[in-house]
Design a protein around this motif. Sequence first.
Motif, short mmCIF file in Angstrom:
data_model
loop_
_atom_site.label_atom_id
_atom_site.label_comp_id
_atom_site.label_asym_id
_atom_site.label_seq_id
_atom_site.Cartn_x
_atom_site.Cartn_y
_atom_site.Cartn_z
N LEU A 242 0.87 -1.19 0.00
CA LEU A 242 0.00 0.00 0.00
C LEU A 242 0.89 1.23 0.00
O LEU A 242 1.66 1.46 0.94
N LEU A 243 0.80 2.01 -1.07
CA LEU A 243 1.55 3.27 -1.17
C LEU A 243 0.60 4.40 -0.81
O LEU A 243 -0.42 4.61 -1.47
N ARG A 244 0.94 5.14 0.24
CA ARG A 244 0.04 6.17 0.78
C ARG A 244 0.80 7.47 1.03
O ARG A 244 1.92 7.45 1.55
N ARG A 245 0.16 8.58 0.68
CA ARG A 245 0.72 9.89 1.02
C ARG A 245 0.22 10.28 2.40
O ARG A 245 -0.98 10.33 2.66
N GLY A 246 1.15 10.57 3.29
CA GLY A 246 0.79 10.92 4.66
C GLY A 246 0.31 12.35 4.78
O GLY A 246 0.30 13.12 3.82
N LYS A 247 -0.09 12.74 5.99
CA LYS A 247 -0.61 14.08 6.23
C LYS A 247 0.43 15.15 5.95
O LYS A 247 0.11 16.28 5.60
N ALA A 248 1.71 14.81 6.10
CA ALA A 248 2.78 15.77 5.85
C ALA A 248 3.17 15.83 4.37
O ALA A 248 3.99 16.65 3.96
N GLY A 249 2.59 14.94 3.55
CA GLY A 249 2.85 14.95 2.12
C GLY A 249 3.79 13.88 1.63
O GLY A 249 3.81 13.57 0.44
N ALA A 250 4.61 13.29 2.51
CA ALA A 250 5.56 12.26 2.09
C ALA A 250 4.85 10.93 1.89
O ALA A 250 3.92 10.59 2.63
N ARG A 251 5.27 10.18 0.89
CA ARG A 251 4.69 8.86 0.63
C ARG A 251 5.42 7.78 1.42
O ARG A 251 6.62 7.85 1.63
N ARG A 252 4.68 6.78 1.82
CA ARG A 252 5.23 5.67 2.58
C ARG A 252 4.56 4.38 2.10
O ARG A 252 3.38 4.38 1.75
N THR A 253 5.32 3.29 2.09
CA THR A 253 4.78 2.02 1.65
C THR A 253 4.57 1.10 2.84
O THR A 253 5.46 0.93 3.68
N TYR A 254 3.38 0.50 2.90
CA TYR A 254 3.02 -0.44 3.97
C TYR A 254 2.79 -1.83 3.36
O TYR A 254 2.54 -1.96 2.15
N VAL A 255 2.85 -2.84 4.18
CA VAL A 255 2.63 -4.22 3.74
C VAL A 255 1.33 -4.74 4.34
O VAL A 255 1.14 -4.66 5.56
N LEU A 256 0.45 -5.26 3.49
CA LEU A 256 -0.84 -5.79 3.94
C LEU A 256 -0.89 -7.29 3.71
O LEU A 256 -0.54 -7.77 2.62
N ASN A 257 -1.34 -8.02 4.70
CA ASN A 257 -1.52 -9.46 4.57
C ASN A 257 -3.01 -9.74 4.41
O ASN A 257 -3.74 -9.87 5.41
N LEU A 258 -3.47 -9.81 3.18
CA LEU A 258 -4.89 -10.00 2.94
C LEU A 258 -5.32 -11.46 3.09
O LEU A 258 -6.52 -11.75 3.10
N VAL A 259 -4.36 -12.37 3.23
CA VAL A 259 -4.71 -13.75 3.55
C VAL A 259 -5.38 -13.81 4.91
O VAL A 259 -6.37 -14.52 5.12
N ARG A 260 -4.88 -13.02 5.84
CA ARG A 260 -5.46 -12.99 7.19
C ARG A 260 -6.88 -12.42 7.16
O ARG A 260 -7.75 -12.86 7.90
N VAL A 261 -7.13 -11.46 6.28
CA VAL A 261 -8.47 -10.87 6.16
C VAL A 261 -9.44 -11.93 5.66
O VAL A 261 -10.54 -12.11 6.20
N VAL A 262 -9.04 -12.64 4.61
CA VAL A 262 -9.90 -13.68 4.04
C VAL A 262 -10.14 -14.81 5.04
O VAL A 262 -11.19 -15.46 5.05
N SER A 263 -9.18 -14.99 5.95
CA SER A 263 -9.29 -16.07 6.96
C SER A 263 -10.17 -15.67 8.14
O SER A 263 -10.32 -16.45 9.07
N GLY A 264 -10.71 -14.46 8.11
CA GLY A 264 -11.64 -14.06 9.16
C GLY A 264 -11.19 -12.90 10.01
O GLY A 264 -11.93 -12.47 10.89
N ARG A 265 -9.99 -12.36 9.76
CA ARG A 265 -9.52 -11.21 10.54
C ARG A 265 -9.98 -9.92 9.87
O ARG A 265 -9.20 -9.15 9.32
N ALA A 266 -11.28 -9.68 9.91
CA ALA A 266 -11.86 -8.53 9.21
C ALA A 266 -11.32 -7.20 9.74
O ALA A 266 -11.27 -6.21 9.00
#
Length: 317
Positions: A274-298
């Motif tokens: 996930l590439l996101r621009r923060g409130k200060a304007g700088a972009r930062r990349t995060y890592v999402l584990n969507l396997v956990r979401v599909v497994s029930g961790r909504a």
Amino acid sequence: MVKRVMPWICLLTASCGGLAGRAPTREEFDPAGKGARPPEESSPLENKQAEGILDRYEKRYVDGYPIQAGDELRFTVLGQAELSFEARIPADGFIPYPMIGRVEVAGRLPEEVRRDIKARLEKDYLVSADVTVLVKEYSKKVVYVLGAVAKPLVCDVPGGRFVTLLQAITQAGGFSEDAAKHGLVIFRIRDVGTAARVAIPFSAAALQEGRGRDPVLMPDDIVLVPAREKVYVLGEVGHPGAFVADADHGLTASQAIALAGGFTRIANDANVRLLRRGKAGARRTYVLNLVRVVSGRAEEDVPLQPGDILFVPVAVF
């Protein structure tokens, strides 16, 4: 496949301020960003100042639109032929009136002008003046509807009648799919005879739900409907592209992937970037584990904000 993936990896690496290796926290989510949904308790008007501006115009002109330059008026004083005539209002908004001199007309209601003329005639010239002021012909009046509507247009205002915000937008074919209904701006001429405008922020979403009032537009108002900024899904999904979040419910990472046609069979759904621009304007990349979401961790299904980029890499076998 390497050629397909490498440009996006380079983009993410070059654009971000660092790889977080984790999902963003709630504090790093900016729901007030451009195009995002405001809190439920928000008034249809974005602020009290805007509400005051609309109130001032609507209360003053509850009985009709004010006289505008270009309108043709008939002035009559009973029994005084020399004081009875017709005139088209010039650009400066004033007319020369026999005996009493210049009378300001534009921006005022006919009744206000009538009372003014009557008072000035009775002050120095007549014991009793039976004055009538009527609009013989209205000049053409329009409002402009621009931006994220089906058919941006110049909307005619019928002579002597009101046009409301939703009526004008309806004439423009309604909102487009990506319209930011919470971010409308009405640009209104501040004073008669000037070009200066005041910007009135307004939310039309509540009006469509039957809440709030539908503001009356003034001639020459410009209604600008901005487009909501999109979220982007790239990489190993069925249909990479840009997607607009639902204005009422927002959009989560898993929902965005679904809109993009889901993961391909070689997608690394446990390592979505996930590439996101923060409130200060700088972009930062995060890592999402969507396997956990599909497994029930909504609760780990990250809400997206306008401008977010999701990149799904290839799984390493």
